[in-house]
Enzyme design. Structure first.
Site, PDB file in Angstrom:
ATOM      1  N   LYS A 185       0.106   4.043   0.117  1.00 54.12           N
ATOM      2  CA  LYS A 185      -0.523   6.107   0.189  1.00 54.12           C
ATOM      3  C   LYS A 185      -0.504   6.675  -0.440  1.00 54.12           C
ATOM      4  O   LYS A 185      -0.068   6.601  -2.027  1.00 54.12           O
ATOM      5  CB  LYS A 185      -0.251   5.866   1.999  1.00 54.12           C
ATOM      6  CG  LYS A 185      -0.098   5.039   2.421  1.00 54.12           C
ATOM      7  CD  LYS A 185       0.232   4.385   4.064  1.00 54.12           C
ATOM      8  CE  LYS A 185       0.058   3.823   4.927  1.00 54.12           C
ATOM      9  NZ  LYS A 185      -0.238   4.106   6.009  1.00 54.12           N
ATOM     10  N   ASN A 194       1.083  -1.180   0.166  1.00 50.37           N
ATOM     11  CA  ASN A 194       0.095  -0.528   0.414  1.00 50.37           C
ATOM     12  C   ASN A 194       0.807   1.320   0.048  1.00 50.37           C
ATOM     13  O   ASN A 194       1.683   1.536   1.148  1.00 50.37           O
ATOM     14  CB  ASN A 194      -0.919  -0.434   1.166  1.00 50.37           C
ATOM     15  CG  ASN A 194      -1.810   1.181   1.643  1.00 50.37           C
ATOM     16  OD1 ASN A 194      -2.105   1.927   0.473  1.00 50.37           O
ATOM     17  ND2 ASN A 194      -2.287   1.401   2.392  1.00 50.37           N
ATOM     18  N   SER A 204       2.938  -2.104  10.385  1.00 46.08           N
ATOM     19  CA  SER A 204       4.643  -2.436  10.493  1.00 46.08           C
ATOM     20  C   SER A 204       5.012  -3.690  10.741  1.00 46.08           C
ATOM     21  O   SER A 204       5.855  -4.281  10.831  1.00 46.08           O
ATOM     22  CB  SER A 204       5.040  -2.124  12.416  1.00 46.08           C
ATOM     23  OG  SER A 204       4.527  -0.423  12.080  1.00 46.08           O
ATOM     24  N   HIS A 233      -9.443   1.058   4.969  1.00 43.60           N
ATOM     25  CA  HIS A 233      -8.538   1.069   5.841  1.00 43.60           C
ATOM     26  C   HIS A 233      -8.707   2.021   6.592  1.00 43.60           C
ATOM     27  O   HIS A 233      -9.539   3.042   6.269  1.00 43.60           O
ATOM     28  CB  HIS A 233      -6.997   1.725   4.905  1.00 43.60           C
ATOM     29  CG  HIS A 233      -5.927   2.112   5.037  1.00 43.60           C
ATOM     30  ND1 HIS A 233      -5.597   2.817   6.314  1.00 43.60           N
ATOM     31  CD2 HIS A 233      -4.943   0.647   5.112  1.00 43.60           C
ATOM     32  CE1 HIS A 233      -4.698   2.852   6.511  1.00 43.60           C
ATOM     33  NE2 HIS A 233      -3.973   1.944   5.869  1.00 43.60           N
ATOM     34  N   GLY A 288       2.192   2.200  11.082  1.00 42.57           N
ATOM     35  CA  GLY A 288       3.603   3.244  10.893  1.00 42.57           C
ATOM     36  C   GLY A 288       3.936   3.742  11.997  1.00 42.57           C
ATOM     37  O   GLY A 288       4.885   4.566  11.891  1.00 42.57           O
ATOM     38  N   GLU A 346      -6.875   3.929   7.749  1.00 38.08           N
ATOM     39  CA  GLU A 346      -6.872   6.065   7.320  1.00 38.08           C
ATOM     40  C   GLU A 346      -8.300   6.718   6.405  1.00 38.08           C
ATOM     41  O   GLU A 346      -8.347   7.724   6.700  1.00 38.08           O
ATOM     42  CB  GLU A 346      -5.698   6.238   6.915  1.00 38.08           C
ATOM     43  CG  GLU A 346      -3.939   6.101   7.777  1.00 38.08           C
ATOM     44  CD  GLU A 346      -3.383   5.480   6.818  1.00 38.08           C
ATOM     45  OE1 GLU A 346      -2.960   5.409   5.853  1.00 38.08           O
ATOM     46  OE2 GLU A 346      -2.049   5.223   7.341  1.00 38.08           O
ATOM     47  N   GLU A 390      -5.651  -5.002  10.529  1.00 37.21           N
ATOM     48  CA  GLU A 390      -4.754  -3.915  11.165  1.00 37.21           C
ATOM     49  C   GLU A 390      -4.588  -3.457  11.733  1.00 37.21           C
ATOM     50  O   GLU A 390      -5.969  -2.656  12.113  1.00 37.21           O
ATOM     51  CB  GLU A 390      -4.359  -3.038   9.720  1.00 37.21           C
ATOM     52  CG  GLU A 390      -4.004  -3.611   8.568  1.00 37.21           C
ATOM     53  CD  GLU A 390      -4.041  -2.634   7.784  1.00 37.21           C
ATOM     54  OE1 GLU A 390      -2.866  -2.992   6.952  1.00 37.21           O
ATOM     55  OE2 GLU A 390      -4.148  -1.483   7.625  1.00 37.21           O
TER      56      GLU A 390
HETATM   57  C1  PEP Z   1      -0.801   0.269   5.605  1.00 40.97           C
HETATM   58  O1  PEP Z   1      -0.651   1.307   5.593  1.00 40.97           O
HETATM   59  O2  PEP Z   1      -2.232  -0.192   5.976  1.00 40.97           O
HETATM   60  C2  PEP Z   1      -0.352  -0.241   7.023  1.00 40.97           C
HETATM   61  C3  PEP Z   1      -0.164  -1.768   7.315  1.00 40.97           C
HETATM   62  O3  PEP Z   1       0.632   0.781   6.605  1.00 40.97           O
HETATM   63  P1  PEP Z   1       2.441   0.440   7.726  1.00 40.97           P
HETATM   64  O4  PEP Z   1       3.323  -0.608   7.146  1.00 40.97           O
HETATM   65  O5  PEP Z   1       3.576   1.532   6.975  1.00 40.97           O
HETATM   66  O6  PEP Z   1       2.491   0.045   9.701  1.00 40.97           O
END
Ligand code: PEP
Length: 250
Positions: free
Chosen positions: A11, A9, A212, A95, A173, A97, A167
Site C-alpha cells: 500500500k 501489498n 487479514s 483492489h 485490515g 481501496e 478479498e
Molecule cells: C490488502 O490490502 O489487500 C489486504 C489483504 O490487507 P490486510 O492483509 O492488511 O487485510
C-alpha cells in the site's frame, strides 16, 4: 496441482531505507523456499529499488495499480508499459481501496485487466463484497458480478492469464479475517462459476485469499482446497511475518 503464490501489498508505506531492509530480509528468508511463488507490490516510485534488489532472486515484484490506457493526458497516472520497463511481472487490479476511494467501476477494472495482460503482466484481480453486502448475504452475487465484468471482456482464456484474489472487504485490515471454511466456500463458488465456462481454466487458475491473512491463520487458510495463496497487506510490512506466511505457502 496449482503452485501457491503469496503477494505482498505494501500500500502507501515505505521509504528507501525501510524498503531496503525489508526486501533484503525477504530475499534472505525465502532463498531456500522454492516450492511456492512470491511477489511484492510496492509503491510506484520504489519499483526501481525493488527491481535492483529482487532481480535474480525467487521473489517477483509488481505495481499496485495502473491506468488502462497506453498513454495520454492523464496527470499522475502510470501506463502499463511503464511498469514493464521496471521489470514488473504483476500488477494489482481492482483492489477494494481503489474501487471505493477512486470510484473504479467493474468496466474500468476489466479494461485494466486486459491492458495488463496485453503488455505481458499478470494482473492480480481483486474481488470481494463489502460488510453491508456480506451481512445482506450478497457475497456470491457481488463476486459473480465483479468476475463477470472481466470474463465478458477477455473470456475465460483471458482470465487464465491473471490471478484472482478473493478479498472480503470487511476482513481487510481488521485483524479479523474470514474463517477458513467460510473463505473456502466463496473460493469454491468462484471456481465453479469459471468452470461453467471453461473447466480447464477453472482447474488451473490461482485464487488467492486476502483480508487479514496473518501468521496465525495462514497455514489453515492455505490448506483449503480452493485457496491457492494469499494477498497480504499489513503482515507484508513486517519481514518476519511476511516470510513466515510465504514459508507456510511453501
Ligand atoms: C490488502 O490490502 O489487500 C489486504 C489483504 O490487507 P490486510 O492483509 O492488511 O487485510
Amino acid at each position: 496441482m496449482r503452485r501457491k503464490l503469496v503477494v505482498g501489498n505494501w500500500k502507501m508505506y515505505g521509504n528507501l531505507a525501510w524498503n531496503k531492509a525489508l526486501l533484503d530480509a525477504a530475499v534472505e528468508g525465502l532463498r531456500d523456499y522454492r516450492n511456492a511463488d512470491y511477489a511484492i507490490c510496492v509503491p510506484h516510485p520504489y519499483l526501481w529499488q525493488a527491481q535492483a534488489i529482487l532481480q535474480g532472486t525467487n521473489i517477483a515484484w509488481g505495481g499496485q495499480n495502473m491506468n488502462q490506457f497506453e498513454g495520454g493526458a492523464f496527470t499522475g497516472s502510470v501506463a502499463p508499459h511503464m511498469l514493464v520497463d521496471f521489470g514488473c511481472s504483476y500488477v494489482i487490479i481492482g483492489h477494494s481501496e481503489r474501487r471505493e476511494l477512486c470510484n473504479e467501476s467493474d468496466p474500468v477494472v476489466a479494461a485494466k485487466f486486459e491492458a495488463a495482460v496485453k503488455v505481458g503482466m499478470k494482473p492480480v484481480f481483486c474481488i470481494g463484497e463489502s460488510r453491508e453486502e456480506h451481512e445482506a448475504g450478497e457475497a456470491e452475487e457481488v463476486v459473480a458480478r465483479q468476475l463477470d465484468a472481466v470474463l465478458t471482456r477477455v473470456g475465460a482464456e483471458g482470465l487464465a492469464k491473471g490471478v484472482l484474489a478473493y478479498e472480503p472487504v470487511w476482513a481487510i485490515g481488521t485483524g479479523r479475517g474470514a474463517s477458513p471454511h467460510k473463505a473456502q466456500s466463496v473460493h469454491a463458488f468462484i471456481r465453479k462459476r469459471i468452470a461453467s465456462l471453461d473447466s480447464g481454466v477453472a482447474a488451473s487458475i490461482r485464487i488467492l485469499h486476502g483480508g487479514s491473512v496473518r501468521v496465525a491463520n495462514a497455514a489453515q487458510l492455505l490448506s483449503m482446497p480452493d485457496i491457492d495463496g494469499a494477498l497480504v497487506g499489513n503482515a507484508s510490512l513486517v519481514a518476519d511475518q511476511f516470510i513466515a506466511i510465504c514459508r507456510a505457502a511453501n
